[in-house]
Each structure stands twice: as C-alpha cells, then as structure tokens.
Design a protein around this motif. Sequence first.
Motif, mmCIF file in Angstrom:
data_model
loop_
_atom_site.group_PDB
_atom_site.id
_atom_site.type_symbol
_atom_site.label_atom_id
_atom_site.label_comp_id
_atom_site.label_asym_id
_atom_site.label_seq_id
_atom_site.Cartn_x
_atom_site.Cartn_y
_atom_site.Cartn_z
ATOM 1 N N ASP A 55 29.796 15.418 46.725
ATOM 2 C CA ASP A 55 28.456 15.163 46.192
ATOM 3 C C ASP A 55 27.632 14.055 46.803
ATOM 4 O O ASP A 55 26.710 14.116 47.287
ATOM 5 C CB ASP A 55 28.580 15.287 44.833
ATOM 6 N N ALA B 282 24.522 13.819 49.156
ATOM 7 C CA ALA B 282 23.285 13.186 48.709
ATOM 8 C C ALA B 282 22.933 12.014 49.760
ATOM 9 O O ALA B 282 21.718 12.003 50.128
ATOM 10 C CB ALA B 282 23.746 12.369 47.500
ATOM 11 N N ALA C 5 19.070 10.773 49.538
ATOM 12 C CA ALA C 5 18.856 10.758 48.335
ATOM 13 C C ALA C 5 18.372 9.311 47.710
ATOM 14 O O ALA C 5 18.726 8.362 48.476
ATOM 15 C CB ALA C 5 20.016 11.127 47.312
ATOM 16 N N GLU D 85 19.839 7.923 42.557
ATOM 17 C CA GLU D 85 20.928 9.129 42.309
ATOM 18 C C GLU D 85 22.187 8.637 43.052
ATOM 19 O O GLU D 85 23.244 8.988 42.647
ATOM 20 C CB GLU D 85 20.238 10.182 43.132
#
Length: 108
Positions: free
Chosen positions: A76, A80, A85, A89
Amino acid sequence: MSRRVLSCCQWCGREIAESEIGRRRRYCRQSCRQRAYEHRNSVKGTGIPEDSVVLSAQEVADLSDRWFAARCAAEDVATAVSEGAEMIELADLTATLVALTREAERLR
C-alpha cells in the motif's frame, strides 16, 4: 547519566528498555523467563537444539497472517508513493506499516 538501550525479549519479542549499566536483560518479565526455562528443559535429550523455537500450528498460522498483513501494508505504501499521494496519507500508511511489523515480530 545512563542512557536507555532497547532490546527484545528472547521469549515473546517485546521491546525491553534497559540501562547500559549491568548485564543485559534477556526477558521482559519473569513469566517469559519461566516459559523459556520450561522450553529448554522440555527439549533436553530430544536432539532439538536448546535455542530452537517450537511453535504450534496455530502460532505459525498467526505469525504468517501477521507477516501477510505487514506485506500488504508495505505494498500500500509503495502504491501510494508511485501514485504521488499526499504527505498525510503516506504518514498514515507508514504508521500502519510500522505497527503491523512490530506486531509481526512477536513469535508468540
């Protein structure tokens, strides 16, 4: 002034904060020390090395699940980053990753 040093319990894997003075602690609690003693005595004469870690099938499955969750969290974070991102985040995702890897370090 003594500085605190972190090490891990040789039975359960929890962090141990200790002083630089004196002998390093091997276990975080008396109960972990007792479980390690019991384990050492249970493998005497069996050909299993004293420093081996014997886990039940359920403990192995739990450990595998914790490492899978940590790997997913790492993926993840990588996704990102590649998608650009926002910093908040990324900070949340890395905090989750750190928490999952700490949990995954536990053997029991």
